[in-house]
Write an enzyme that holds these catalytic residues in place. Structure first.
Site, short mmCIF file in Angstrom:
data_model
loop_
_atom_site.label_atom_id
_atom_site.label_comp_id
_atom_site.label_asym_id
_atom_site.label_seq_id
_atom_site.Cartn_x
_atom_site.Cartn_y
_atom_site.Cartn_z
N TYR A 282 0.84 -1.34 0.08
CA TYR A 282 0.07 -0.03 -0.07
C TYR A 282 0.88 1.34 0.05
O TYR A 282 0.57 2.08 -0.40
CB TYR A 282 -0.67 0.04 1.10
CG TYR A 282 -2.27 -0.67 1.16
CD1 TYR A 282 -2.28 -1.95 0.64
CD2 TYR A 282 -3.51 0.32 1.28
CE1 TYR A 282 -3.56 -2.67 0.65
CE2 TYR A 282 -4.72 -0.55 1.05
CZ TYR A 282 -4.77 -1.79 0.78
OH TYR A 282 -5.79 -2.56 0.64
N LYS B 206 2.86 -15.45 2.36
CA LYS B 206 3.03 -16.05 1.18
C LYS B 206 4.63 -16.30 0.98
O LYS B 206 5.13 -15.97 0.07
CB LYS B 206 2.40 -15.22 -0.13
CG LYS B 206 2.28 -15.90 -1.38
CD LYS B 206 1.32 -17.01 -1.61
CE LYS B 206 1.63 -17.66 -2.95
NZ LYS B 206 1.01 -19.05 -2.95
N ASP C 139 -3.21 -18.45 0.26
CA ASP C 139 -4.17 -18.86 -0.37
C ASP C 139 -4.91 -19.91 0.39
O ASP C 139 -6.35 -20.20 0.28
CB ASP C 139 -3.57 -19.41 -1.67
CG ASP C 139 -2.30 -20.23 -1.48
OD1 ASP C 139 -1.80 -20.20 -0.52
OD2 ASP C 139 -1.47 -20.77 -2.55
N ASP D 55 -6.62 -6.95 4.14
CA ASP D 55 -7.40 -6.24 3.38
C ASP D 55 -8.46 -7.19 2.92
O ASP D 55 -9.81 -7.40 3.15
CB ASP D 55 -6.92 -5.17 2.41
CG ASP D 55 -8.03 -4.68 1.65
OD1 ASP D 55 -9.10 -4.11 2.22
OD2 ASP D 55 -8.14 -4.54 0.23
N ASP E 16 -12.31 -8.86 4.69
CA ASP E 16 -13.84 -8.77 3.99
C ASP E 16 -14.13 -10.32 3.74
O ASP E 16 -15.66 -10.38 4.11
CB ASP E 16 -13.37 -8.33 2.53
CG ASP E 16 -13.69 -6.86 2.30
OD1 ASP E 16 -13.60 -6.00 3.53
OD2 ASP E 16 -13.97 -6.38 1.29
#
Ligand code: IPM
Ligand code: MG
Length: 358
Positions: A142, A192, A225, A249, A253
């Site tokens: 970001y 990751k 993932d 982020d 959600d």
């Protein structure tokens, strides 16, 4: 107590839902003998319209001088065509950075009264959902270097870079460890690391720090993932999820949606001072803005978090949560959480009923 609250209503449904939270906070003030003052300030699209930029310097200055910040939501189609650094979202990113709010706490839980709202089969939610995403908020991709260029052969190219320092990883790990100690003592750190260098540093740093300073906290790792899949497969396995800005982020959600009620979930953004920023997880919902259809509960619960975490008012926070529960058990529902047999009301009426229960 006397508390001065910066009120960043923002765009879309932002003004309606923050008004709802103000009504409830005023009821709390009356019931418990506090005085809350509210200072409306511009952020996001409305700030672009009125002041020519998404985060006017005045807003930053006044937020820093307040006891706490309550935010609605920013953004909308009206400003979608603006370049990246002048979009409404830049206001939100800017205030997080300016206030040093590096830790974003996003609890997702299944409310008993709304157990049937989850899109997951009952069998998958029978053990409940009660997890907290601890998202790093002022670093990573970001805020990394970005740019674009054009060449004749390939056309335009653009890049964003992810960069994390040990210091950034350590301070968010500390927040997750403190939280885990008060809960199950378990953290799942999400990265990751099979692909990204930043993730490998993340993983090493999280383990070294937690082992040294929080030996009673158990940290395990999960690839992002897999985590996205596990959240829909068996959400009850998670308690504290610790992760980077972008992964947080996305996963927050997803975690919110599996509770069936993104309109119910609140979050806090914290730094090293008591002054934090409290906001709903959902966005500005331009499609229903100004129609008294929005669910104010996420913002009301964000205000409850503020009472507890910024002002040390645990009892007042509990009173707001009980008021929400009571209103839901009476069957009152906004459109987003409505189901057959329930009583449908609008944003203002929902807030009024919750305030009445205080
Ligand atoms: C959030 C939002 C923001 C983010 C946007 C509006 C910039 O999606 O708070 O999750 O990506 O952080
Ligand atoms: Mg988001």
């Amino acid at each position: 107590m006397n508390k001065h609250i910066a009120l960043l209503a923002g765009d879309g449904i932002g003004p309606e839902i923050t008004q709802g939270a103000v009504a409830v906070l005023q009821a709390v003030a009356a019931r418990y003998g506090h005085t809350f003052t509210f200072e409306p300030l511009l952020i996001g699209g409305c700030a672009i319209d009125e002041a020519g930029e998404p985060l006017p310097a005045h807003t930053v200055k006044r937020c820093l001088a307040s006891d706490s910040v309550l935010l609605g939501a920013v953004g909308g189609p009206k400003w979608d065509a603006l370049p990246g650094d002048r979009r409404p979202e830049k206001g939100l990113l800017g205030i997080r950075k300016a206030m040093g709010l590096y830790a974003n706490i996003r609890p997702a839980r299944l409310w008993p009264a709304l157990a049937d709202a989850s899109p997951l089969r009952r069998e998958l939610t029978k053990n409940g959902i009660d997890l907290i995403v601890v998202r790093e908020l002022t670093g990573g991709i970001y805020f990394g270097e970005r740019g674009s260029c054009r060449d004749a052969e390939t056309g335009e190219s653009a890049w964003d870079t992810e960069r994390y320092s040990e210091q950034e990883i350590v301070r968010i790990t500390r927040i997750a460890c403190e939280l885990a100690q008060k809960r199950s003592g378990r953290i799942v750190s999400v990265d990751k690391a099979n692909v990204l260098e930043t993730s490998r540093l993340w993983r090493r740093t999280v383990h070294a720090y937690a082992q040294k300073y929080y030996p009673d906290v158990t940290v395990s790792d999960m690839l992002v993932d897999n985590c996205a899949m596990q959240i829909v497969r068996n959400p009850a396995q998670f308690d504290v999820l610790l992760t980077s800005n972008m992964f947080g982020d996305i996963l927050s959600d997803e975690a919110a949606q599996v509770t069936g009620s993104i309109g119910m979930l609140a979050s806090s953004s914290l730094g090293d001072t008591p002054c934090g920023l409290y906001e709903p997880i959902h966005g500005s919902a331009p499609d229903i803005a100004g129609r008294d259809l929005a669910n104010p509960i996420a913002t009301i619960l964000a205000a409850a978090m503020m009472l507890r975490d910024a002002f040390g008012m645990a009892e007042e926070c509990a009173a707001v949560e009980r008021a929400v529960e009571a209103t839901l058990s009476e069957g009152w529902r906004t459109a987003d959480i409505f189901s057959a047999g329930m009583k449908r009301i609008g944003c203002r009426e929902m807030a009024r009923r919750i305030a009445q229960h205080i």
